[in-house]
Write an enzyme that holds these catalytic residues in place. Sequence first.
Site, PDB file in Angstrom:
ATOM      1  N   THR A  14       0.974  -1.417   0.035  1.00  0.00           N
ATOM      2  CA  THR A  14       0.139  -0.013  -0.163  1.00  0.00           C
ATOM      3  C   THR A  14       1.115   1.398  -0.646  1.00  0.00           C
ATOM      4  O   THR A  14       1.931   0.925   0.353  1.00  0.00           O
ATOM      5  CB  THR A  14      -0.526   0.051   0.785  1.00  0.00           C
ATOM      6  OG1 THR A  14      -0.220   0.207   2.612  1.00  0.00           O
ATOM      7  CG2 THR A  14      -1.812  -1.458   1.314  1.00  0.00           C
ATOM      8  N   CYS A  43       3.946  12.405  -5.734  1.00  0.00           N
ATOM      9  CA  CYS A  43       4.749  10.946  -6.446  1.00  0.00           C
ATOM     10  C   CYS A  43       3.622   9.970  -7.289  1.00  0.00           C
ATOM     11  O   CYS A  43       2.769  10.268  -7.564  1.00  0.00           O
ATOM     12  CB  CYS A  43       4.605  10.263  -5.090  1.00  0.00           C
ATOM     13  SG  CYS A  43       5.791  11.571  -3.306  1.00  0.00           S
ATOM     14  N   HIS A  62       7.963   4.193  -4.370  1.00  0.00           N
ATOM     15  CA  HIS A  62       7.124   4.862  -4.110  1.00  0.00           C
ATOM     16  C   HIS A  62       8.710   6.249  -4.893  1.00  0.00           C
ATOM     17  O   HIS A  62       8.982   6.252  -3.847  1.00  0.00           O
ATOM     18  CB  HIS A  62       6.606   5.430  -2.951  1.00  0.00           C
ATOM     19  CG  HIS A  62       5.872   6.526  -2.353  1.00  0.00           C
ATOM     20  ND1 HIS A  62       4.920   6.379  -1.830  1.00  0.00           N
ATOM     21  CD2 HIS A  62       6.455   8.335  -2.616  1.00  0.00           C
ATOM     22  CE1 HIS A  62       4.516   7.823  -1.649  1.00  0.00           C
ATOM     23  NE2 HIS A  62       4.764   8.027  -2.657  1.00  0.00           N
TER      24      HIS A  62
END
Length: 187
Positions: free
Chosen positions: A34, A40, A57
């Site tokens: 998650t 981003c 990420h």
Amino acid sequence: MSRHAARYEGLAKRPLHVVQGEHLVTDDPDAVLTTILGSCVAACMRDPVAGVGGMNHFLLPGGPKAGESDADSMRYGVHAMELLVNALLARGARRDRLECKLFGGGRLLKGLTDVGAMNAKFAEDFLAREKLAHVGGSLRGDSGRRIQYWPVSGRARQVFLDNREAFDAETKLKPVPEPQAGGVELF
């Protein structure tokens, strides 16, 4: 794998959160990765034959500027993408079988440089340049999003957020709450 992600290795039934500058790779069929994204971008990649997948990420497109520290390089897309691809290859994935979904790149604040669009373009260009299959996802727009990704099956789910929640999540790295009704699932 980062120290933050390493502490979750081996936990099967619990979501594993990936924050800015991190990546996580697993072959656990019960794992769900998650993250919360504003401007981003997260790349969700897997090898369906090897049964391994992961997520990164990143905060900024391209690579670090001259003189920036190694810690600074973790924020950049080129570093994040290379780390994810190499971690998958180290776990038995083959480059020619990698499938990638890209999420994020939203424009949360009007009137400023559109970093989200630059992140999205960087990620798309990276996949094209590296000849990696881009099989879906959701880029750009004006909303933040919460992403869930099942790295073994390739299933992805996105829930749009109000911009304040996404902005707070990206700046404060708060834990991810459970998804609410109204999500969109991408296969």
